[in-house]
Design an enzyme around this catalytic site. Structure first.
Site, short mmCIF file in Angstrom:
data_model
loop_
_atom_site.label_atom_id
_atom_site.label_comp_id
_atom_site.label_asym_id
_atom_site.label_seq_id
_atom_site.Cartn_x
_atom_site.Cartn_y
_atom_site.Cartn_z
N LYS A 53 0.87 -1.15 -0.08
CA LYS A 53 0.05 0.12 -0.08
C LYS A 53 0.89 1.34 -0.04
CE LYS A 53 -3.72 -2.36 2.39
NZ LYS A 53 -4.28 -2.75 3.78
N GLN A 97 -3.94 -1.51 9.88
CA GLN A 97 -3.85 -2.89 9.60
C GLN A 97 -4.49 -3.88 10.52
OE1 GLN A 97 -3.18 -3.32 6.30
NE2 GLN A 97 -3.44 -5.87 6.17
N ASP A 120 -10.15 3.19 4.97
CA ASP A 120 -10.74 1.78 4.88
C ASP A 120 -12.24 1.67 4.89
OD1 ASP A 120 -9.14 -0.30 4.88
OD2 ASP A 120 -8.21 -0.16 6.43
N1 GUN Z 1 -6.31 -6.68 6.69
C1 GUN Z 1 -6.82 -7.37 5.77
N2 GUN Z 1 -7.41 -6.58 4.71
C2 GUN Z 1 -7.43 -5.29 5.28
C3 GUN Z 1 -7.83 -4.18 4.67
O1 GUN Z 1 -8.44 -3.94 3.78
N3 GUN Z 1 -7.56 -3.00 5.43
C4 GUN Z 1 -6.95 -3.12 6.87
N4 GUN Z 1 -6.98 -2.02 7.36
N5 GUN Z 1 -6.58 -4.33 7.34
C5 GUN Z 1 -6.63 -5.34 6.62
#
Ligand code: GUN
Length: 283
Positions: A53, A97, A120
């Site tokens: 990311k 995350q 998110d």
């Molecule tokens: N863990 C797995 N997928 C995601 C996501 O899309 N966002 C976040 N913050 N954590 C994750």
């Protein structure tokens, strides 16, 4: 029939090129979109997602940083980190995350993220806004699924089976599909004869994390198949759908890897750009 591949890497590349030119426009006005990702602990898969990311954001000209906290960080410390980022005017998007270690209450942390920085779309306020049709950050994987489906034509009147009812994928995907006038059935672990029912559906979106759950024999001829599953088996990423048999029956299908995954990351960038724009407009 041999299905057309929905190539997530290609679709994501085109989408990111569009985002990059918007970032350039914002930068010419003195606005530099910033994404800050918080990770607690050293889980290999999570670290790899977070780095992807971060790299993707920088590649399209955004600023991005990673706040990496130790595995044994207390809930108070994680909350204090979020609060600091909430108050940092340079930071447009905050992403924590998940999963978080056991000593940290995930809901508390997600709720602490300022809604206007919650790229998110996991905070209760933004989830509520999504379901009441207000401006919000739509969760990234559901947005990615919808972007892939745009490449298959209109969803109006189509029957869709969404397999898996998670808060971050199945449920929001069902809502977004309904908004596109599809008729949606949300299936889950207690659905009876679930796999047998799939033959009735024009579109199948699977998000459960069970490799080999769905095969070509379970699908309607010409079905559109979106595989959100991502499970590591023998160090390889695999989806919920048996790709080889399904591609002989489907009209469109996503591979794993290289299907939904690249779109999820793209939508984190999309939402960060929106956060920067909205922050500027709402000043
Ligand atoms: N863990 C797995 N997928 C995601 C996501 O899309 N966002 C976040 N913050 N954590 C994750």
């Amino acid at each position: 029939m041999t299905a057309e591949l929905l190539n997530g890497r290609e679709i994501a590349k085109d989408y990111r090129a569009g985002l990059q030119s918007e970032v350039e426009k914002l930068k010419s006005q003195g606005i530099v979109p910033n994404l800050t990702v918080v990770i607690v602990g050293n889980d290999g898969a999570s670290l790899s997602y977070v780095r992807s990311k971060n790299k993707a954001a920088e590649k399209i000209g955004m600023e991005s940083s990673i706040v990496h906290l130790d595995e044994d960080t207390s809930e108070e410390e994680v909350l204090a980190t979020v609060e600091k980022l909430n108050n940092d005017d340079k930071v447009n998007g905050i992403l924590v995350q998940v999963p978080l270690p056991d000593q940290v209450d995930e809901n508390k942390v997600l709720e602490a993220i300022a809604p206007h920085k919650d790229v998110d779309g996991f905070s209760p306020i933004n989830i509520g806004r999504l379901y009441t049709g207000q401006r919000t950050f739509v969760p990234c994987t559901p947005l990615g699924v919808m972007e892939l489906l745009k490449h298959t034509g209109s969803l109006e009147g189509k029957t869709v089976a969404v397999v898996g009812r998670s808060h971050i994928v199945g449920q929001p995907v069902a809502k977004l599909l309904t908004d596109q006038n599809a008729t949606v059935t949300l299936m889950h672990s207690r659905t009876q004869n679930m796999v047998e029912q799939l033959k009735n559906f024009d579109v199948v979106v699977s998000a459960v994390g069970k490799p080999g759950l769905i095969t070509g024999a379970d699908l309607k001829e010409g079905a559109i198949v979106i595989d959100v599953g991502n499970t590591v088996v023998d160090e390889k990423l695999v989806g919920d759908v048996d790709f080889e048999s399904a591609k002989e029956v489907a009209s469109y299908i996503t591979p794993v890897p290289g299907g939904v995954g690249p779109l999820t990351i793209t939508m984190v960038l999309n939402n960060t750009l929106l956060a920067a724009k909205w922050h500027n407009e709402d000043k």
